[in-house]
Enzyme design. Structure first.
Site, PDB file in Angstrom:
ATOM      1  N   CYS A 152      74.896  56.757   6.536  1.00  0.00           N
ATOM      2  CA  CYS A 152      76.134  57.069   5.812  1.00  0.00           C
ATOM      3  C   CYS A 152      77.131  57.878   6.625  1.00  0.00           C
ATOM      4  O   CYS A 152      78.322  57.604   6.605  1.00  0.00           O
ATOM      5  CB  CYS A 152      75.830  57.901   4.571  1.00  0.00           C
ATOM      6  SG  CYS A 152      74.676  57.188   3.421  1.00  0.00           S
ATOM      7  N   LEU A 412      39.657  57.056  28.433  1.00  0.00           N
ATOM      8  CA  LEU A 412      40.527  57.593  29.469  1.00  0.00           C
ATOM      9  C   LEU A 412      40.589  59.100  29.264  1.00  0.00           C
ATOM     10  O   LEU A 412      40.986  59.575  28.194  1.00  0.00           O
ATOM     11  CB  LEU A 412      41.921  56.961  29.325  1.00  0.00           C
ATOM     12  CG  LEU A 412      43.016  57.470  30.240  1.00  0.00           C
ATOM     13  CD1 LEU A 412      42.675  57.224  31.699  1.00  0.00           C
ATOM     14  CD2 LEU A 412      44.344  56.772  29.895  1.00  0.00           C
ATOM     15  N   ARG A 430      66.048  51.326  32.867  1.00  0.00           N
ATOM     16  CA  ARG A 430      65.761  50.667  31.576  1.00  0.00           C
ATOM     17  C   ARG A 430      67.063  50.248  30.932  1.00  0.00           C
ATOM     18  O   ARG A 430      68.097  50.904  31.121  1.00  0.00           O
ATOM     19  CB  ARG A 430      64.924  51.566  30.666  1.00  0.00           C
ATOM     20  CG  ARG A 430      65.680  52.491  29.742  1.00  0.00           C
ATOM     21  CD  ARG A 430      64.812  53.566  29.151  1.00  0.00           C
ATOM     22  NE  ARG A 430      63.899  53.168  28.104  1.00  0.00           N
ATOM     23  CZ  ARG A 430      64.222  53.107  26.821  1.00  0.00           C
ATOM     24  NH1 ARG A 430      65.446  53.357  26.422  1.00  0.00           N
ATOM     25  NH2 ARG A 430      63.302  52.776  25.925  1.00  0.00           N
ATOM     26  N   ALA A1091      84.366  47.921  -3.693  1.00  0.00           N
ATOM     27  CA  ALA A1091      85.763  47.589  -3.377  1.00  0.00           C
ATOM     28  C   ALA A1091      86.636  48.829  -3.176  1.00  0.00           C
ATOM     29  O   ALA A1091      87.851  48.775  -3.357  1.00  0.00           O
ATOM     30  CB  ALA A1091      86.350  46.667  -4.443  1.00  0.00           C
ATOM     31  N   GLY A1094      86.153  52.779  -6.831  1.00  0.00           N
ATOM     32  CA  GLY A1094      85.339  53.464  -7.838  1.00  0.00           C
ATOM     33  C   GLY A1094      85.915  54.792  -8.280  1.00  0.00           C
ATOM     34  O   GLY A1094      86.075  55.053  -9.484  1.00  0.00           O
ATOM     35  N   GLU A1273      85.656  51.664   2.361  1.00  0.00           N
ATOM     36  CA  GLU A1273      85.335  50.542   3.243  1.00  0.00           C
ATOM     37  C   GLU A1273      86.184  50.440   4.494  1.00  0.00           C
ATOM     38  O   GLU A1273      85.747  49.899   5.509  1.00  0.00           O
ATOM     39  CB  GLU A1273      85.537  49.231   2.473  1.00  0.00           C
ATOM     40  CG  GLU A1273      84.669  49.066   1.262  1.00  0.00           C
ATOM     41  CD  GLU A1273      85.139  47.879   0.465  1.00  0.00           C
ATOM     42  OE1 GLU A1273      84.499  46.830   0.539  1.00  0.00           O
ATOM     43  OE2 GLU A1273      86.169  48.011  -0.230  1.00  0.00           O
TER      44      GLU A1273
HETATM   45  C1  LIG Z   1      59.250  54.089  16.691  1.00  0.00           C
HETATM   46  C2  LIG Z   1      58.614  53.908  18.026  1.00  0.00           C
HETATM   47  C3  LIG Z   1      59.409  53.832  19.138  1.00  0.00           C
HETATM   48  C4  LIG Z   1      58.829  53.650  20.395  1.00  0.00           C
HETATM   49  N1  LIG Z   1      59.653  53.567  21.468  1.00  0.00           N
HETATM   50  C5  LIG Z   1      59.108  53.366  22.701  1.00  0.00           C
HETATM   51  C6  LIG Z   1      59.925  53.242  23.841  1.00  0.00           C
HETATM   52  O1  LIG Z   1      61.146  53.317  23.764  1.00  0.00           O
HETATM   53  N2  LIG Z   1      59.321  53.026  25.031  1.00  0.00           N
HETATM   54  C7  LIG Z   1      57.969  52.950  25.143  1.00  0.00           C
HETATM   55  O2  LIG Z   1      57.494  52.764  26.237  1.00  0.00           O
HETATM   56  N3  LIG Z   1      57.182  53.071  24.092  1.00  0.00           N
HETATM   57  C8  LIG Z   1      57.705  53.262  22.874  1.00  0.00           C
HETATM   58  N4  LIG Z   1      56.889  53.357  21.785  1.00  0.00           N
HETATM   59  C9  LIG Z   1      55.440  53.164  21.969  1.00  0.00           C
HETATM   60  C10 LIG Z   1      54.715  54.467  22.214  1.00  0.00           C
HETATM   61  O3  LIG Z   1      55.009  54.958  23.480  1.00  0.00           O
HETATM   62  C11 LIG Z   1      53.235  54.202  22.100  1.00  0.00           C
HETATM   63  O4  LIG Z   1      53.007  53.734  20.824  1.00  0.00           O
HETATM   64  C12 LIG Z   1      52.415  55.445  22.301  1.00  0.00           C
HETATM   65  O5  LIG Z   1      52.599  55.979  23.530  1.00  0.00           O
HETATM   66  C13 LIG Z   1      50.947  55.193  22.023  1.00  0.00           C
HETATM   67  O6  LIG Z   1      50.265  56.427  21.977  1.00  0.00           O
HETATM   68  P1  LIG Z   1      49.380  56.889  20.745  1.00  0.00           P
HETATM   69  O7  LIG Z   1      48.740  58.169  21.087  1.00  0.00           O
HETATM   70  O8  LIG Z   1      50.185  56.906  19.514  1.00  0.00           O
HETATM   71  O9  LIG Z   1      48.325  55.717  20.697  1.00  0.00           O
HETATM   72  P2  LIG Z   1      47.426  55.264  19.470  1.00  0.00           P
HETATM   73  O10 LIG Z   1      48.219  54.399  18.576  1.00  0.00           O
HETATM   74  O11 LIG Z   1      46.751  56.428  18.859  1.00  0.00           O
HETATM   75  O12 LIG Z   1      46.345  54.391  20.265  1.00  0.00           O
HETATM   76  C14 LIG Z   1      46.739  53.216  20.901  1.00  0.00           C
HETATM   77  C15 LIG Z   1      45.564  52.570  21.626  1.00  0.00           C
HETATM   78  O13 LIG Z   1      45.199  53.340  22.744  1.00  0.00           O
HETATM   79  C16 LIG Z   1      43.792  53.558  22.774  1.00  0.00           C
HETATM   80  N5  LIG Z   1      43.573  54.900  23.319  1.00  0.00           N
HETATM   81  C17 LIG Z   1      44.276  56.003  23.008  1.00  0.00           C
HETATM   82  N6  LIG Z   1      43.840  57.045  23.762  1.00  0.00           N
HETATM   83  C18 LIG Z   1      42.843  56.582  24.519  1.00  0.00           C
HETATM   84  C19 LIG Z   1      41.997  57.180  25.495  1.00  0.00           C
HETATM   85  N7  LIG Z   1      42.126  58.464  25.821  1.00  0.00           N
HETATM   86  N8  LIG Z   1      41.084  56.409  26.084  1.00  0.00           N
HETATM   87  C20 LIG Z   1      40.956  55.108  25.764  1.00  0.00           C
HETATM   88  N9  LIG Z   1      41.723  54.493  24.855  1.00  0.00           N
HETATM   89  C21 LIG Z   1      42.653  55.223  24.248  1.00  0.00           C
HETATM   90  C22 LIG Z   1      43.341  53.423  21.358  1.00  0.00           C
HETATM   91  O14 LIG Z   1      42.015  52.987  21.304  1.00  0.00           O
HETATM   92  C23 LIG Z   1      44.318  52.427  20.784  1.00  0.00           C
HETATM   93  O15 LIG Z   1      43.818  51.140  20.958  1.00  0.00           O
HETATM   94  C24 LIG Z   1      57.425  53.550  20.523  1.00  0.00           C
HETATM   95  C25 LIG Z   1      56.614  53.648  19.390  1.00  0.00           C
HETATM   96  C26 LIG Z   1      57.204  53.810  18.145  1.00  0.00           C
HETATM   97  C27 LIG Z   1      56.335  53.904  16.941  1.00  0.00           C
HETATM   98  S1  FES Z   2      71.472  57.969   5.127  1.00  0.00           S
HETATM   99 FE1  FES Z   2      72.195  59.872   5.810  1.00  0.00          FE
HETATM  100  S2  FES Z   2      73.323  60.556   4.105  1.00  0.00           S
HETATM  101 FE2  FES Z   2      72.769  58.539   3.539  1.00  0.00          FE
END
Ligand SMILES: Cc1cc2nc3c(=O)[nH]c(=O)nc-3n(C[C@H](O)[C@H](O)[C@H](O)COP(=O)(O)OP(=O)(O)OC[C@H]3O[C@@H](n4cnc5c(N)ncnc54)[C@H](O)[C@@H]3O)c2cc1C
Ligand code: FES
Ligand code: FES
Length: 1342
Positions: A152, A412, A430, A1091, A1094, A1273
């Site tokens: 908004c 890991l 990027r 429109a 309101g 609008e």
């Molecule tokens: C809204 C949103 C925006 C995003 N934007 C970007 C972006 O712009 N660029 C980008 O690169 N990424 C982006 N991401 C992705 C994000 O970087 C990854 O989802 C994140 O880094 C995963 O980490 P996590 O801890 O949440 O993994 P989780 O979801 O907790 O785990 C993911 C997987 O990793 C495995 N795993 C985790 N830790 C270990 C470990 N220590 N050893 C072995 N396996 C392991 C798990 O088994 C699982 O399979 C975005 C995600 C979201 C939700």
């Molecule tokens: S979504 Fe931010 S005020 Fe409506």
């Protein structure tokens, strides 16, 4: 089913209170827990995937390594992950019942809330920032808010409220412009908006309570004790389907991994969570390593840095920044590249949650970090019960080759990233749809090592993201380039090799294939220049004798390597203060805060789905078509009905009355017309049960022909929804004979409403007389009421619709809620239970349609001096599969197409195409933003052909004196000319135009563009009956007043304005008054709040009611003029004078005779102009908005804060339409873009760096309430100034390169479009596919 063993107790704190859950479901999220279990509904659901920030809360941990407090998106936080933490929600920091927090106070008083749905999330992001940094920098503020979307407000006021806490700001918005508001206000009163002069003050900073960090909730002492003696025992939480196991030691974790090798490790859940949801993945066991300290260890050595896999990306950012500050630059090349990527990777909340390990192991194709880690020779330290080992993070690991991957029982533990060496350079790149918080289309990292003292390549490593199923390393190309000197020959060869090795098929997932191919080489070119620059610097530094051997890079070309920085927007908002004679108590014209502002900020404002669960309530989820055009052979429900909790499935056969219209069924009968058409609806005890059951409804289809998605196909098949609409004046054909002509095409993409609150409705059947109460998020409750009545076949008087407030509508909640209300009502009547229907974001985007995509063709005839003599425009809009509002949109489009221009010979024709896509509907601007882009593109094309500035052509052809429109409605363009001139003046357009040209001469790879667009926007519906409104005003015996009117609060502040009107009329303060809701029982037969009219029409009705009441009170007041309001009311009651009145406004006359092409369809016009300047990166297509100046003719604004908010918000929404918001459809007609990750609405970092809005002073209109104008609008179209500024920059590129300047205009001007329009040696070298040889991933529909 065997009973699971007893779970451990899940212990955590919420807002200082201890929560002990003994039977927690590991599949649950914090968001559901807060909203459903604790009834803390301040935290909102808007996307469920971490992409919007509406559900932001603060989590605090007593962690000696990391920050104590961090913001998270509750929708992705697994409830079990909260063991031992403290959660703070918006309710925990302040309440209007007790004490509001300064963050809450300031966001409301700075007018940072409109619909308020995003506000709790914004508040919590800001609050968390302040908990960590009580006096943050502006950069920190921008970073903290980068993950929060607002649809908004245009973000400016939100930022402004946050800025009042910053150390390097006094909250003044104009310091950098040299004209400080405080200086200007010195002569004015300290009250905002007093005196009849120009004001720039929308709030009084003096009112704000100071931030006192000592007042904050403390970290619960019990938790402190818990974390000081951490529980080492393994904790297990057993749910119905999933078990969560959280070991306390690494040893236990490794043993569990042996026992459950398939079980994923769950850390941030930002990768696992969304895939579980979208791909229906299911993991019966989840292992949480959150309590294992070994995973958070950071080790610095002289060779490199080892970061624990459990560290969050936010922590990683801090660790890298610290290391960079400690080490010499040559050692930190990889760290700098990582840091650069981390700065734009997701929003703050995701970076706080996501772990480095999760990021690496997920191996997303778009991963921003894996390419850098791969080229930086990072190594993965793995650990298992067997021991430890190290593997390289290289192309084999990234490709998931079994031999180079983690073994199932391994985890890991940490990541080793070596320092870079002398003579080594690392960079990262990027490109995403927008600069911040957007998944990249393509990213890359490149590293080169030179033989000491030479420019001969010793080692080279290049990796790309976004061009394959995972990160792609260009091993072969790099090998072949070893030993080569760093010069243009090498560059040419490298480009050729890379395009060969990193090959993308035409049908590649994610589409944008040619753009991606171009980026592959464009990034390389940037790297080449960057390194060359460094080599030259080094050579100079070391006085290498043959430093001249490096090719010279002229300053013009250096622009290729400068990145756009994120800056905090600034701006001035000016408006005319009220007349000095206006009584002090009269609030009209003052920047009064939104009535619900404080409640929005504390989360106490109730939205539809915040209504507590009602007795016996059931949940409904819709089943939609997966085919675009098909016969329904059968619908098999038995499997779904057998599932636990499922109560019923509602089909068309259950509808007692009418099932929508013949060609627009609420529930499909026999045939489906688009993917996403509603077929039936599952009713179950919980939303999860209903959702699961929808997957078990088996529908068999038989595909039908034709299947039409595009406008071109619709034209070919003569597939239209309604007859052509046409307006004509003069003699177009004759005029064309005497002038130069040009014929062009314009394509304008559609737009998703993306209201933050998805569609939702709660239907409560009553026990008597078939009565129903319907709570619904709609702009038109009467339409819902009438539709439910027809669907159930019961009289309208049994149905009451209630609208408390709507979390954003933008036209999308005019028609659609009626169908949803009707389906839910059928469910309620059939089951006898209350039914709640809340669309999730994916379904909302799939089902509800949006703005009509448009294809326009024009032929324009003009003289060499730029005078347009004739214009013939043909527009086609993609209406989708049903009529909906498409005929009206076509009419409005045609009526508004001339915009600000007087052209003697005109022909406008419009048609709405019937296609097999979800039906498109009303959207802010109603055809104007799409159509007028055609007109303005035509002006730009004429300018290019005449070699003149578009602004000259605009001026030359603009209406100048009192005149008649194409449909012969008389009007005076005087305010238009004033807006135009003021805009040119305030923006210093002419001098900046020269500066832009100068800049462009000096820079080859970056270009600036500047454009001004004028606007004549007609307000209102083109029908008299739509301009009526009613209000009901009650005065109670204590003197308090209840106002009800026919408008709905959508965030546009209508209720605030109505009380301002009532206050002026009744001459009592607004504090005496209240608006409870919009209810069809209180005010019947209302008209949709749309429109832009309101506040105007309802204001007249409220005024009328108040005047009636005051008239009745007059004799009493006369008799006792010294009495108080309360005295008069008491006396009136005693004298049996009715204290309740209905007000009515009979409406503006409006009509249109389409046969004659004549009419007076609109009551009045809003005029405006906007000037925008941008800079584009020719190599990536990215752009940066440098400055926007808007001048708008609001006449006498009822509330300048609200009106400026509407202008800014709609401008930013328009900017989204024209630059980033891109709907992608599969060749089968399936909408891909169904989440904030795939569909990019503007974020806070998209706001122009300087953003000024001024309301035209001394403007009057006799027609409307208190001479105000409706501004809901119009600002939308002004967003096109950014589009034309981008087009201007692109034109300058093409001029310089001798490429035809007139190119097909396509909106949105995405990075893809910009990059491909800036043709160069790189776009030339990429392979192009013959479209006949492959099936594209997506199809254009405009
Ligand atoms: C809204 C949103 C925006 C995003 N934007 C970007 C972006 O712009 N660029 C980008 O690169 N990424 C982006 N991401 C992705 C994000 O970087 C990854 O989802 C994140 O880094 C995963 O980490 P996590 O801890 O949440 O993994 P989780 O979801 O907790 O785990 C993911 C997987 O990793 C495995 N795993 C985790 N830790 C270990 C470990 N220590 N050893 C072995 N396996 C392991 C798990 O088994 C699982 O399979 C975005 C995600 C979201 C939700
Ligand atoms: S979504 Fe931010 S005020 Fe409506
Ligand atoms: S609802 Fe959680 S981020 Fe959108």
């Amino acid at each position: 089913m065997p009973c699971p063993p007893p779970s451990d107790e899940l212990v955590f704190f919420v807002n200082g209170r201890k929560v002990i859950e003994r039977n927690v479901d590991p599949e649950g999220t914090l968001l559901t827990f807060l909203r459903k279990n604790l009834r803390l509904t301040g935290t909102k659901y808007a996307c469920g995937g971490g992409g919007c920030g509406a559900c932001t809360v603060m989590v605090s941990k007593n962690d000696p390594v990391s920050k104590k407090h961090f913001s998270v998106t509750a929708c992705l936080v697994p409830i079990c992950s909260l063991y031992g933490t403290a959660v703070t929600t918006v309710e925990g920091i302040g309440s209007i019942k007790t004490r509001i927090h300064p963050v809450q106070e300031r966001i409301a008083k700075c007018h940072g809330t409109q619909c308020g749905f995003c506000t709790p999330g914004m508040v919590m992001s800001m609050y968390t920032l302040l908990r960590n940094h009580p006096q943050p920098s502006e950069e920190q503020l921008m970073e903290a808010l980068g993950g929060n979307l607002c649809r908004c407000s245009g973000y400016r006021p939100i930022l402004e409220s946050g800025r009042t806490f910053c150390m390097d700001s006094d909250g003044c918005q104009q310091k950098r412009t040299g004209q400080c508001c405080l200086d200007q206000e010195e002569s004015a009163s300290s009250t905002p908006g007093r005196r009849n002069e120009i004001s720039t003050k929308l709030f009084s900073k003096e009112e704000f309570q100071p931030l006192d960090p000592t007042q904050e909730l403390i970290f619960p002492p019990e938790l402190l004790r818990m974390t000081e003696n951490p529980e080492k025992r393994t904790l297990s939480f057993y749910g119905e389907r999933v078990t969560w196991i959280s070991p306390g030691t690494l040893k236990d974790l490794l043993q569990l991994k042996v026992k459950h090798p398939e079980a994923p490790l769950i850390l941030g859940n930002t990768s696992l969570g969304p895939t579980v949801k979208s791909q229906g993945q299911f993991h019966p066991i989840l292992l949480s390593p959150a309590r294992i300290p070994e995973l958070s260890v950071v080790t610095k050595t002289s060779e490199g840095l080892t970061i624990g896999a459990g560290c969050s990306l936010a922590q990683m950012k801090d660790i890298l920044a610290e290391r960079i500050s400690e080490l010499p630059e040559e050692k930190t090349q990889t760290y700098q590249a990582l840091l650069k990527q981390l700065q734009s990777l997701a929003g703050q909340q995701i970076r706080n949650m996501a772990s480095l390990g999760g990021h690496i192991v997920s191996r997303h194709c778009y991963s921003d970090l894996n390419p850098v880690l791969a080229v930086g020779n990072a190594a993965l330290n793995l650990v298992s019960a067997e021991g430890t080992r190290q593997i390289p993070l290289n192309e084999h690991f990234l490709a998931g080759l079994e031999s180079t991957d983690l073994k199932p029982e391994e985890i890991l533990e940490s990541v080793y990233i070596p320092h870079s060496r002398k003579g080594e350079f690392v960079s990262a790149f990027r490109q995403a749809q927008c600069q911040q918080n957007a998944l990249p289309h393509v990213n890359a990292s490149m590293r080169v090592l030179f033989k000491e003292g030479t420019d001969s390549v010793e080692d080279l490593s290049i990796a790309y993201g976004g061009v394959g199923t995972t990160t792609v390393c260009a091993q072969k190309s790099c090998q072949q380039l070893l030993g080569r000197r760093w010069n243009e020959l090498m560059l040419d060869e490298a480009c050729r090799l890379l395009l060969d090795e990193v090959s993308l098929p035409g049908s590649a997932l994610g589409g944008r294939v040619e753009f991606k191919r171009t980026l592959v080489v464009s990034f390389l070119f940037k790297f080449y220049l960057e390194v060359l620059q460094e080599l030259k610097k080094l050579a100079k530094l070391l006085s290498v004798p043959d430093s001249r051997r490096y090719p010279d890079i002229s300053d013009r070309f250096l622009s290729a390597i400068k990145d756009f920085s994120v800056t905090t927007p600034r701006g001035v908002q000016t408006y005319q203060s009220v007349d000095s004679c206006q009584p002090l108590r009269d609030p009209v014209g003052h920047p009064i805060m939104h009535l619900s502002g404080l409640k929005h900020a504390t989360g106490e404002a109730m939205f539809c789905d915040d209504i507590p669960v009602v007795d016996r309530e059931l949940f409904m989820v819709l089943v939609t078509s997966s085919r675009a055009h098909a016969k329904i052979i059968s619908i098999e429900l038995s499997e779904a009905l057998e599932l636990p909790g499922v109560v019923d499935v509602i089909t068309a056969e259950d509808i007692p009355g009418t099932n929508g219209a013949e060609d627009d069924r609420f529930l499909a009968v026999d045939e489906v017309l688009c993917v996403g058409q509603i077929i039936c609806a599952v009713v179950a005890e919980t939303d999860i049960q209903a959702k699961r059951a929808t997957e078990k409804v088996k529908i068999t289809y038989e595909d039908l022909e034709p299947v039409i998605f595009t406008i071109q196909d619709a034209i070919k098949h003569n597939s239209f929804l309604c007859p052509e609409k046409k307006l004509e004046k003069g003699n177009v054909e004759e005029a064309f004979e005497k002038v130069d002509q040009t014929v062009e095409e314009v394509h304008v993409g559609g737009q998703e409403h993306f209201y933050m609150e998805t569609q939702r409705v709660l239907v409560i059947p009553k026990t008597e007389d078939k009565e129903l109460d319907i709570f619904v998020s709609t702009q038109d409750p009467t339409h819902v009421q009438k539709t439910v009545s027809a669907t159930l076949n019961i009289p309208i008087n049994r149905i009451t619709c209630h609208v408390k407030r709507v979390g954003g509508g933008f036209g999308g909640k005019v028609g659609r809620p009626a169908a949803l209300g009707a389906i839910a009502a059928v469910g309620a009547v059939k089951t006898g239970h209350p039914i709640r229907l809340v669309l999730d974001r994916e379904d909302d985007m799939l089902i509800t349609g949006g703005r009509h995509p448009l294809f326009g063709k024009y032929k324009v005839g003009f003289m060499n001096n730029g005078r347009i003599k004739a214009l013939d425009v043909e527009c086609y809009i993609n209406g989708g599969c049903t009529l909906d509002d498409s005929e009206m949109v076509t009419e409005f489009l045609i009526l508004k197409l001339e915009n600000a221009y007087k052209i003697r010979n005109l022909r406008f024709r419009g048609r709405a195409c019937r296609t097999n896509l979800p039906s498109n509907t009303a959207f802010r601007g109603f055809g104007f933003p799409q159509g007028t882009l055609v007109t303005e593109s035509c002006i730009t094309a004429v300018a290019a052909r005449c070699g003149l500035l578009p602004e000259k052509i605009r001026e030359k052809n603009m209406y100048k004196t009192v005149d008649k429109t194409i449909y012969k409605q008389a009007f005076s363009p005087e305010p238009l000319i004033r807006c135009w001139n003021e805009c040119l003046d305030k923006s210093s357009f002419h001098s900046r135009r020269t500066q832009v040209d100068e800049f462009n001469k000096k820079n080859y790879w970056k270009k600036k563009g500047i454009a001004v667009v004028p606007m004549k926007f007609s307000v209102g519906f083109a029908a008299t009956s739509y301009h009526q409104a009613a209000a009901l005003v009650h005065i109670y015996t204590d003197g308090s007043v209840l106002v009800t009117h026919g408008g709905n609060e959508l965030g546009q502040g209508i209720h605030t304005k109505m009380l301002q009107v009532a206050s002026r009329e009744l001459k009592i303060p607004m504090s005496y008054m209240h608006i409870c809701e919009t209810s069809t029982a209180a005010v019947p037969n209302t008209i949709a709040t749309a429109a832009s009219i309101g506040a105007d029409v309802n204001g007249r009705a409220v005024q009328n009611a108040c005047q009636i009441l005051l008239k009745r009170l007059e004799p009493i007041i006369k008799k006792n003029p010294e009495g108080t309001w309360e005295d008069w009311i008491e006396a009136a009651f005693e004298q049996r004078i009715s204290l309740s009145a209905t007000g009515y406004f009979r409406g503006y006359k409006a009509f249109m005779d389409w046969d004659k092409g004549e009419g007076d369809p609109f009551p009045y016009y809003v005029y405006g102009a906007a000037c925008s300047e941008v800079e584009i990166d020719c190599l990536t297509g990215a752009h940066k908005k440098i400055r926007t100046d808007i001048v708008m003719d609001a006449c006498c604004s009822l509330n300048p804060a609200i009106d400026i908010g509407q202008i800014e918000g709609s401008f930013i929404q328009g900017m989204g339409l024209y630059t980033t918001e891109e709907l992608k459809y599969s060749p089968e007609g399936i909408l891909y873009s169904r989440s904030p990750n795939e569909y990019k609405i503007p974020t806070i970092t998209d706001v122009p760096e300087e953003f000024n809005v001024s309301l035209l002073p001394s403007s009057q209109t006799p027609l409307t309430i208190y001479s105000s104008k409706g501004l809901g609008e119009s600002g939308m179209f002004l967003g096109s100034s950014v589009f034309f500024a981008i087009a201007d920059a692109v034109a300058s590129v093409r001029r310089e390169r001798d490429i035809a300047e007139d190119f097909t205009v396509q909106s949105p001007a995405t990075p893809e479009w910009v990059r491909m329009a800036c043709a160069d040696q790189f776009t030339e070298m990429i392979p192009r596919d013959d479209p006949k040889t492959f099936k594209p991933w997506s199809i254009p529909i405009a």
